[in-house]
Design an enzyme around this catalytic site. Structure first.
Site, PDB file in Angstrom:
ATOM      1  N   TYR A 142       0.813  -1.215   0.000  1.00  0.00           N
ATOM      2  CA  TYR A 142       0.000   0.000   0.000  1.00  0.00           C
ATOM      3  C   TYR A 142       0.850   1.271   0.000  1.00  0.00           C
ATOM      4  O   TYR A 142       0.387   2.334  -0.408  1.00  0.00           O
ATOM      5  CB  TYR A 142      -0.937   0.023   1.204  1.00  0.00           C
ATOM      6  CG  TYR A 142      -2.010  -1.049   1.195  1.00  0.00           C
ATOM      7  CD1 TYR A 142      -2.332  -1.725   0.031  1.00  0.00           C
ATOM      8  CD2 TYR A 142      -2.687  -1.390   2.347  1.00  0.00           C
ATOM      9  CE1 TYR A 142      -3.304  -2.705   0.018  1.00  0.00           C
ATOM     10  CE2 TYR A 142      -3.668  -2.364   2.348  1.00  0.00           C
ATOM     11  CZ  TYR A 142      -3.967  -3.026   1.180  1.00  0.00           C
ATOM     12  OH  TYR A 142      -4.937  -3.996   1.159  1.00  0.00           O
ATOM     13  N   LYS A 192       3.988 -15.380   2.251  1.00  0.00           N
ATOM     14  CA  LYS A 192       3.961 -16.125   0.990  1.00  0.00           C
ATOM     15  C   LYS A 192       5.409 -16.400   0.578  1.00  0.00           C
ATOM     16  O   LYS A 192       5.857 -16.076  -0.517  1.00  0.00           O
ATOM     17  CB  LYS A 192       3.208 -15.321  -0.079  1.00  0.00           C
ATOM     18  CG  LYS A 192       2.841 -16.118  -1.328  1.00  0.00           C
ATOM     19  CD  LYS A 192       1.915 -17.278  -1.054  1.00  0.00           C
ATOM     20  CE  LYS A 192       1.529 -17.964  -2.373  1.00  0.00           C
ATOM     21  NZ  LYS A 192       0.796 -19.223  -2.141  1.00  0.00           N
ATOM     22  N   ASP A 224      -2.504 -18.383   1.608  1.00  0.00           N
ATOM     23  CA  ASP A 224      -3.642 -19.126   1.063  1.00  0.00           C
ATOM     24  C   ASP A 224      -4.085 -20.223   2.011  1.00  0.00           C
ATOM     25  O   ASP A 224      -5.289 -20.444   2.222  1.00  0.00           O
ATOM     26  CB  ASP A 224      -3.325 -19.684  -0.329  1.00  0.00           C
ATOM     27  CG  ASP A 224      -1.930 -20.271  -0.439  1.00  0.00           C
ATOM     28  OD1 ASP A 224      -1.172 -20.232   0.553  1.00  0.00           O
ATOM     29  OD2 ASP A 224      -1.592 -20.769  -1.528  1.00  0.00           O
ATOM     30  N   ASP A 248      -5.091  -7.144   5.825  1.00  0.00           N
ATOM     31  CA  ASP A 248      -6.326  -6.491   5.398  1.00  0.00           C
ATOM     32  C   ASP A 248      -7.365  -7.537   5.012  1.00  0.00           C
ATOM     33  O   ASP A 248      -8.539  -7.474   5.416  1.00  0.00           O
ATOM     34  CB  ASP A 248      -6.013  -5.575   4.214  1.00  0.00           C
ATOM     35  CG  ASP A 248      -7.153  -4.619   3.876  1.00  0.00           C
ATOM     36  OD1 ASP A 248      -8.225  -4.713   4.504  1.00  0.00           O
ATOM     37  OD2 ASP A 248      -6.972  -3.786   2.984  1.00  0.00           O
ATOM     38  N   ASP A 252     -10.676  -9.288   7.665  1.00  0.00           N
ATOM     39  CA  ASP A 252     -12.079  -9.207   7.252  1.00  0.00           C
ATOM     40  C   ASP A 252     -12.703 -10.593   7.166  1.00  0.00           C
ATOM     41  O   ASP A 252     -13.869 -10.788   7.522  1.00  0.00           O
ATOM     42  CB  ASP A 252     -12.206  -8.495   5.905  1.00  0.00           C
ATOM     43  CG  ASP A 252     -12.133  -6.976   6.046  1.00  0.00           C
ATOM     44  OD1 ASP A 252     -11.984  -6.503   7.180  1.00  0.00           O
ATOM     45  OD2 ASP A 252     -12.225  -6.288   5.019  1.00  0.00           O
TER      46      ASP A 252
END
Length: 357
Positions: A142, A192, A224, A248, A252
């Protein structure tokens, strides 16, 4: 008498409605526990764009920096989606986090017994869910440079850069380990590393930091697999430590274990200075002004503010207890309503919370 200066950022959509409820509760709690809260309300997000043409006015940022804590409701509205990126409400939020140097985002996810049937997952899978997502907040993709869009004669390309320094990883991992040490002693770092060089460094630094916390059990998961495990067996997690982008998304996903994203608070903290406390949910412009909003996440964010930002632990406990009492009585807003419970609007839920407090 103890005194704390609070900046309120009501923002957009349902923000003013849930802010009004929460402010009333904070005033009652402060009176009960004999400390004084000085509130200063400032424009932010879409409301600030409408008022002064930018999502984070300089005056708002300065007020936040000079406060003891910042309580944010919600920002965003689809009517700003075609604005240049710097003139969208979400850009103001990124600027605020950077301006306050908030690098650690804490999102607790706990399934309350009264709401166990509100989740889309079976009760036996979520009955023991009590986890904390620790997300790095001002680094990663970001904020990484370079970023942008390039046009050629043939096509257009867009690009972002995911990058972390060792010091950025060390400071967020230390927070994760300290929280795990104060909880059940388990930390799962999510990356990852099988694909990304930045995740190689992430895993190396987190593993190195673990040597300073021998009482905390460290595990690693690829992002994942972590997403799958959150649905398959969420009770296995205590503290989840991860980067900005992965955090992020995963936070959620974890939020929905409780049955509604409208139930979950968050805190964003730095090394010093005021923290930012906000509900996980968005501004819900489709129900703005309809008295349908769930104020509980905002109230619980205020409780996190009292505990982590102001060291008013007794008042924080009372707010959390008020939420549990109201839910145990069967009162619900529309997003968590189920057969046999009593449906209330935002204002009426606030009145019940105030009575319970």
């Amino acid at each position: 008498m103890r005194e704390h200066r609070i900046v309120l950022l009501a923002g957009d959509g349902i923000g003013p409605e849930i802010t009004s409820v929460t402010k009333n509760l904070l005033e009652a709690a402060s009176k009960k526990h004999e400390f004084n809260l000085i509130f200063e309300e400032k424009p932010f997000g879409g409301a600030a764009i409408d008022a002064v043409g930018q999502p984070l006015p300089t005056d708002t940022l300065k007020a936040c920096q000079a406060s003891d804590a910042v309580l944010l409701a919600a920002i965003g509205n689809p009517r700003f989606d075609k604005n240049p990126r710097e003139l969208r409400p979400e850009s103001g939020l990124l600027e605020l986090r950077a301006g306050l140097k908030l690098f650690a985002n804490l999102r607790p996810v706990k399934v309350l017994p009264a709401l166990i049937n509100s989740s889309s997952l079976k009760a036996e899978f979520i009955s023991n869910v009590d986890l904390m997502v620790v997300r790095e907040l001002i680094g990663g993709i970001y904020f990484g440079q370079p970023k942008g869009r390039i046009k050629t004669d043939e096509q257009e390309r867009a690009f972002n850069t995911m990058c972390y320094s060792s010091s950025e990883i060390d400071r967020i991992s230390r927070i994760g380990f300290e929280i795990a040490k104060s909880r059940r002693g388990r930390l799962c770092s999510v990356d990852k590393a099988n694909v990304l060089d930045v995740s190689h460094l992430w895993r190396e630094r987190v593993t190195n930091m673990s040597k300073m916390f021998p009482d905390v059990e460290l595990t690693h998961l690829y992002v994942d697999n972590a997403a799958m495990q959150l649905v398959k067996e969420p009770g296995q997690f205590d503290v989840i430590l991860t980067s900005n982008l992965f955090g992020d998304i995963l936070s959620d996903e974890a939020a929905m274990l409780t049955g509604s994203i409208g139930m979950l608070p968050s805190a964003s903290l730095g090394s010093d200075g005021p923290g930012l406390f906000e509900p996980v949910h968005g501004s819900a412009p489709d129900i703005e002004g309809l008295d349908l909003a769930n104020p509980i996440a905002m109230v619980l964010s205020a409780a996190m503010m009292l505990r982590l930002g102001l060291n008013e632990n007794n008042a924080a406990h009372d707010l959390e207890l008020a939420v549990e009492k109201v839910l145990d009585k069967g009162f619900r807003t529309a997003d968590i309503f189920s057969k046999g419970s009593s449906k209330l609007g935002c204002k009426a839920m606030g009145e019940q919370l105030l009575e319970a407090l």
